[in-house]
Design a protein around this motif. Structure first.
Motif, PDB file in Angstrom:
ATOM      1  N   ALA A 183       0.843  -1.192   0.000  1.00  0.00           N
ATOM      2  CA  ALA A 183       0.000   0.000   0.000  1.00  0.00           C
ATOM      3  C   ALA A 183       0.882   1.247   0.000  1.00  0.00           C
ATOM      4  O   ALA A 183       2.090   1.181   0.247  1.00  0.00           O
ATOM      5  CB  ALA A 183      -0.919  -0.002   1.222  1.00  0.00           C
ATOM      6  N   HIS A 184       0.279   2.380  -0.270  1.00  0.00           N
ATOM      7  CA  HIS A 184       1.005   3.644  -0.368  1.00  0.00           C
ATOM      8  C   HIS A 184       1.807   3.923   0.903  1.00  0.00           C
ATOM      9  O   HIS A 184       1.306   3.740   2.008  1.00  0.00           O
ATOM     10  CB  HIS A 184       0.012   4.779  -0.611  1.00  0.00           C
ATOM     11  CG  HIS A 184       0.660   6.109  -0.806  1.00  0.00           C
ATOM     12  ND1 HIS A 184       1.554   6.360  -1.839  1.00  0.00           N
ATOM     13  CD2 HIS A 184       0.565   7.255  -0.086  1.00  0.00           C
ATOM     14  CE1 HIS A 184       1.966   7.604  -1.741  1.00  0.00           C
ATOM     15  NE2 HIS A 184       1.393   8.173  -0.697  1.00  0.00           N
ATOM     16  N   THR A 185       3.041   4.319   0.754  1.00  0.00           N
ATOM     17  CA  THR A 185       4.020   4.663   1.794  1.00  0.00           C
ATOM     18  C   THR A 185       4.644   3.443   2.462  1.00  0.00           C
ATOM     19  O   THR A 185       5.550   3.590   3.279  1.00  0.00           O
ATOM     20  CB  THR A 185       3.437   5.588   2.899  1.00  0.00           C
ATOM     21  OG1 THR A 185       2.569   4.828   3.750  1.00  0.00           O
ATOM     22  CG2 THR A 185       2.713   6.773   2.296  1.00  0.00           C
ATOM     23  N   PHE A 186       4.179   2.218   2.141  1.00  0.00           N
ATOM     24  CA  PHE A 186       4.791   1.027   2.731  1.00  0.00           C
ATOM     25  C   PHE A 186       5.699   0.353   1.702  1.00  0.00           C
ATOM     26  O   PHE A 186       5.444   0.395   0.500  1.00  0.00           O
ATOM     27  CB  PHE A 186       3.714   0.042   3.197  1.00  0.00           C
ATOM     28  CG  PHE A 186       2.995   0.474   4.434  1.00  0.00           C
ATOM     29  CD1 PHE A 186       3.479   0.159   5.695  1.00  0.00           C
ATOM     30  CD2 PHE A 186       1.823   1.226   4.341  1.00  0.00           C
ATOM     31  CE1 PHE A 186       2.816   0.569   6.840  1.00  0.00           C
ATOM     32  CE2 PHE A 186       1.150   1.638   5.479  1.00  0.00           C
ATOM     33  CZ  PHE A 186       1.655   1.309   6.736  1.00  0.00           C
ATOM     34  N   HIS A 187       6.755  -0.302   2.195  1.00  0.00           N
ATOM     35  CA  HIS A 187       7.692  -0.967   1.302  1.00  0.00           C
ATOM     36  C   HIS A 187       8.465  -2.001   2.097  1.00  0.00           C
ATOM     37  O   HIS A 187       8.247  -2.185   3.303  1.00  0.00           O
ATOM     38  CB  HIS A 187       8.653   0.052   0.665  1.00  0.00           C
ATOM     39  CG  HIS A 187       9.488   0.803   1.659  1.00  0.00           C
ATOM     40  ND1 HIS A 187      10.706   0.356   2.088  1.00  0.00           N
ATOM     41  CD2 HIS A 187       9.256   1.971   2.329  1.00  0.00           C
ATOM     42  CE1 HIS A 187      11.210   1.198   2.960  1.00  0.00           C
ATOM     43  NE2 HIS A 187      10.347   2.198   3.134  1.00  0.00           N
TER      44      HIS A 187
END
Length: 228
Positions: A183-187
């Motif tokens: 999801a956005h901002t996660f990596h």
């Protein structure tokens, strides 16, 4: 980096891009002309191409398309194919016809990434990739098996009930396949790290390590030179 280096790097980038485009075009041509003849008149691929594309060999290509994957219809019926291993150049295809071929086995992985595929025609001996549950309708007609309406594996229940890790979401990836994207901002591993990927920090660490190793190597070489 001075102006000359910037120009050189720009031309190298353009050359690499052009080389990749030419290579992709060659692979598409190889697939479209892998067997004699052309798209069968009156076939599903033919009807699709009448309104939205142009025929080249066994392929229906998008009109005025600059996309790398421009094949959206592929007719390899009656090509005397006993084995099919790679169709990835047609991964954007909507319709693929493999009927009337002596193929006895076909791996589901061949269609991995074929998210747009909605109409697949196979020899009757072959099963629809991903199983019947991966399609809205499976029709047996004379000597063919027709797989229609690819289902979204992320919305399936029962046999295909899969869960992605926390902080990620499921994306379809061909009949019976899915992939989990952060999801956005996660990596990172299993999407456990939050925030933008620290590219500058990583590059700074790598750059600093390179400088240190270069300095140590220089000092070592200088000592050897003095010893001689």
């Amino acid at each position: 980096m001075d102006r000359h280096d910037c120009e050189l790097e720009r031309w190298r980038s353009r050359g690499a891009s052009l080389g990749h485009h030419i290579e992709s075009h060659v692979r598409i041509q190889e697939l479209c002309y892998m067997c004699g003849g052309a798209v069968q008149t009156g076939s599903a691929v033919w009807n699709l191409c009448l309104t939205a594309g142009r025929i080249e060999g066994r392929c229906c290509l998008r009109n005025n398309s600059s996309e790398e994957h421009s094949i959206f219809g592929l007719d390899l019926s009656n090509c005397s194919l006993s084995r099919i291993e790679d169709l990835h150049e047609a991964s954007a295809a909507v319709i693929i016809d493999l009927s009337s071929n002596p193929v006895s086995n076909l791996s589901d992985f061949i269609f991995q990434g074929f998210n747009h595929l909605t109409h697949l025609i196979l020899p009757i001996k072959l099963e629809c990739p991903g199983g019947n549950t991966s399609w809205d309708r499976v029709i047996v007609k004379r000597d063919t098996r027709i797989c229609e309406g690819q289902r979204n594996a992320c919305n399936e229940t029962g046999q295909m009930s899969w869960d992605c890790p926390e902080n990620s979401f499921c994306k379809p990836y061909g009949p019976g396949f899915f992939e989990c994207s952060c999801a956005h901002t996660f990596h990172g591993y299993k999407c456990l790290r939050e925030g933008q990927f620290p590219m500058l920090k990583v590059m700074a660490i790598l750059g600093g390590s390179t400088v240190v190793l270069s300095a140590l190597l220089w000092i070592t070489q200088r000592r050897k030179a003095k010893g001689i």
